[in-house]
Enzyme design. Structure first.
Site, short mmCIF file in Angstrom:
data_model
loop_
_atom_site.label_atom_id
_atom_site.label_comp_id
_atom_site.label_asym_id
_atom_site.label_seq_id
_atom_site.Cartn_x
_atom_site.Cartn_y
_atom_site.Cartn_z
CB THR A 376 -0.90 -0.05 1.26
OG1 THR A 376 -1.58 -1.32 1.27
CG2 THR A 376 -1.91 1.06 1.31
CB THR A 394 -3.74 -0.63 -1.19
OG1 THR A 394 -3.04 -1.85 -1.09
CG2 THR A 394 -5.23 -0.89 -1.22
CG ASP A 418 -7.31 -6.99 1.97
OD1 ASP A 418 -6.46 -7.77 2.42
OD2 ASP A 418 -7.10 -5.77 1.82
CB SER A 447 -9.30 -1.64 3.88
OG SER A 447 -8.05 -0.99 3.89
#
Length: 565
Positions: A376, A394, A418, A447
């Site tokens: 990121t 990111t 994620d 996130s």
């Protein structure tokens, strides 16, 4: 302050910045100091692009748009137009806003898409290659930010990135090493090998990205339609078809960035403004600060066993909550008020022993019966009027999915990892999750990005954030405490060694040489397990000093740079 003096200060800062250990108590380590405006980002060329925009009369959002596109060129490991992110904004008169341009799951996604016939996770399927990519949000986010707050013309903001891509730019040592070290992955996961993966690079070599320049020109000329429609969209879909990906034209047309209300809290005399879900960062950061607020960290001392012990105990409890209760608020009712309730947070810390570590297996997330509605990059900006922007953006892993859209020149994210690919199974950062973060079409994945702005006495005080996957939240946490509790300069706070705990696995990760031998032994005697690792995070921050000067802290762990005037 003239340019020559600023250059000398920056050179001095760079010398100190080569040593990211604990700051010296004899001589303060100062970052770049300016009077008017500042940009701190992951690459000196991108920081300069932002400052040039500010010098032309652009505001902080204008500079943020220009820096986002510039990073997509000069910082290919994480800068992107093929990923997504979050923007936090505070105007000079204290109004705040939050822009969510996080990626979304394609329409063809399903909860079990990364599992085999036995229900087991297929290794790397959510992390590498075409199926790992979510629908990109960066371009839509920048268009929305400019539409609402921009001052300069759109073309002025995109053109610097076009020039960098078309004319080329010199690679830093770190970027050359990154391209060389990931060449095999680029060759393995692409249907057409990108040109930069066909040779060995050295520091100072010029990298030109002509296809990316053409894509950026379409974005300059047609804004959103230059990416989500027309030739660029067709190139993305063609890439998906060649690599068995699932992003379609309908997915691209359906994507929209969302304005959200920032999450806010108070830590002592500071107001904390941060990103709400689908970022876990803001809620988790405020939880951490409130949980350690009763403890006299300044009296304990920086990196003392006591301070680290209480910070770690708070971290393991907060990450347990993160795994259970946080997800996309448009699909899951996140219990924000309960998670930030002062009584709840005090109760969570009542089980902390002052002398013994709490086994993570004995910690569960809060049980609420009622609900309410690593690679990121981050950059921080303050303009001449005092408007502030914190942006964390990111591709997820370094170089994302490794998939470069042929003839479009940009790398696609691997953000699908994620999601909770399977409840209880850790992702690439070791984070576990549950149903709140399960895969669903159009859903945004949870996130850890934590772009954050602090106020002190109702005035702008700090703009801060970092990359680092699961370590983002704890890195921002420590950077804030280093300044507010341990009286460091912004650069000292950024340089200081870091540690991290995330509930599971039950281990304190520390940067090499971050803690001395006696501190480590004391923590281990308390029952903490400690493991050394490489660098944690790359914090880029700006501190507003009492005389209204700006001090930039650019992380020495990367090529990060502060620029200003």
């Amino acid at each position: 302050m003239n340019a020559r003096i600023l250059a000398i200060i920056f050179l001095i800062t760079s010398v100190f910045a080569c040593q990211p250990d604990e700051p010296s108590s004899k001589q303060p380590v100062m970052g770049l100091i300016t009077d008017s405006a500042m940009v701190v980002s992951a690459h000196p060329l991108a920081s300069q692009v932002g400052v040039d925009i500010l010098a032309k009369g652009g505001n902080a959002v204008d500079a943020a748009v220009a820096v986002q596109f510039a990073l997509a060129v000069v910082f290919p490991a994480a800068g992107n137009i093929g990923g997504g992110g979050f923007m936090l904004y505070r105007s000079h008169d204290g109004k705040t806003d939050a822009l969510d341009y996080r990626e979304t799951a394609p329409l063809a996604s399903r909860e079990t898409m990364y599992l085999d016939e036995n229900g087991e996770v297929i290794e790397d399927l959510s992390r590498m290659g075409h199926l790992a990519a979510g629908v990109p949000g960066s371009v839509a986010g920048m268009v929305e930010a400019h539409k609402k707050y921009g001052r300069l013309s759109w073309s002025e903001l995109v053109q610097p990135a076009i020039d960098l891509a078309k004319n080329g730019f010199p690679l830093t040592q770190k970027e050359a090493k990154g391209l060389n070290g990931n060449r095999e992955q680029f060759q393995q996961y692409n249907t057409v090998t990108p040109h930069f993966a066909t040779r060995q690079w050295a520091e100072g070599d010029t990298l030109q990205l002509p296809h990316l320049a053409e894509t950026l020109m379409r974005i300059r000329d047609h804004k959103r339609a230059g990416f989500y429609e027309g030739r660029t969209a067709d190139l993305i879909v063609a890439e998906m078809k060649r690599g068995n990906g699932i992003i379609t034209l309908e997915d691209l047309n359906n994507y929209h960035a969302i304005w959200r209300k920032p999450v806010e809290g108070v830590y002592k005399e500071y107001k904390i403004i941060s990103m709400p879900p689908p970022s876990s960062g803001g809620i988790a950061l405020i939880q951490l600060l409130k949980m350690i607020e009763p403890h006299p960290l300044a009296d304990y001392g920086f990196h003392s066993p006591q301070a680290i012990h209480y910070m770690v105990e708070a971290e393991r409890r907060v990450y347990a909550d993160r795994a259970t209760h946080l997800g996309d608020p448009d699909f899951y009712l996140v219990p924000t008020a309960h998670l930030l309730d002062t009584t709840y947070l005090k109760e969570q810390m009542l089980t902390v022993s002052p002398t013994n570590a709490t086994p993570s297996d004995s910690i569960n997330a809060g049980d609420f019966s009622l609900y309410e509605s690593e690679e990121t990059t981050h950059f921080s900006i303050i303009d001449t009027k005092g408007n502030a922007v914190a942006v964390t953006t990111t591709l997820n892993g370094s170089y994302g999915s490794y998939v470069v859209v042929d003839s479009a020149g940009f790398i696609l994210n691997n953000e699908m990892d994620d999601f909770s690919v399977k409840p209880g199974v850790p992702n690439m950062y070791g984070l576990v999750g549950g149903k709140a973060n399960a895969i669903l079409p159009l859903k945004r994945m949870l996130s850890s990005m934590t772009p954050t702005i602090l106020e002190k006495n109702k005035k702008l005080y700090m703009v801060v954030g970092t990359p680092g996957g699961s370590t983002i939240i704890t890195s921002v946490f420590q950077a804030i405490l280093n300044v507010t509790e341990f009286n460091m300069t912004m650069q000292e706070a950024v340089n200081a060694g870091r540690f991290h705990h995330q509930w599971k696995p039950d281990v304190i990760l520390i940067e090499r040489n971050a803690l001395d031998k006696d501190t480590r032994e004391t923590l281990e005697e308390m029952g903490h397990r400690i493991e050394e690792r490489g660098t944690i995070g790359r914090v880029d921050a700006i501190l507003v000093r009492p005389n209204r000067e700006l001090e930039g802290g650019a992380d020495p762990r990367g090529d990060d740079a502060a620029r200003g005037f």
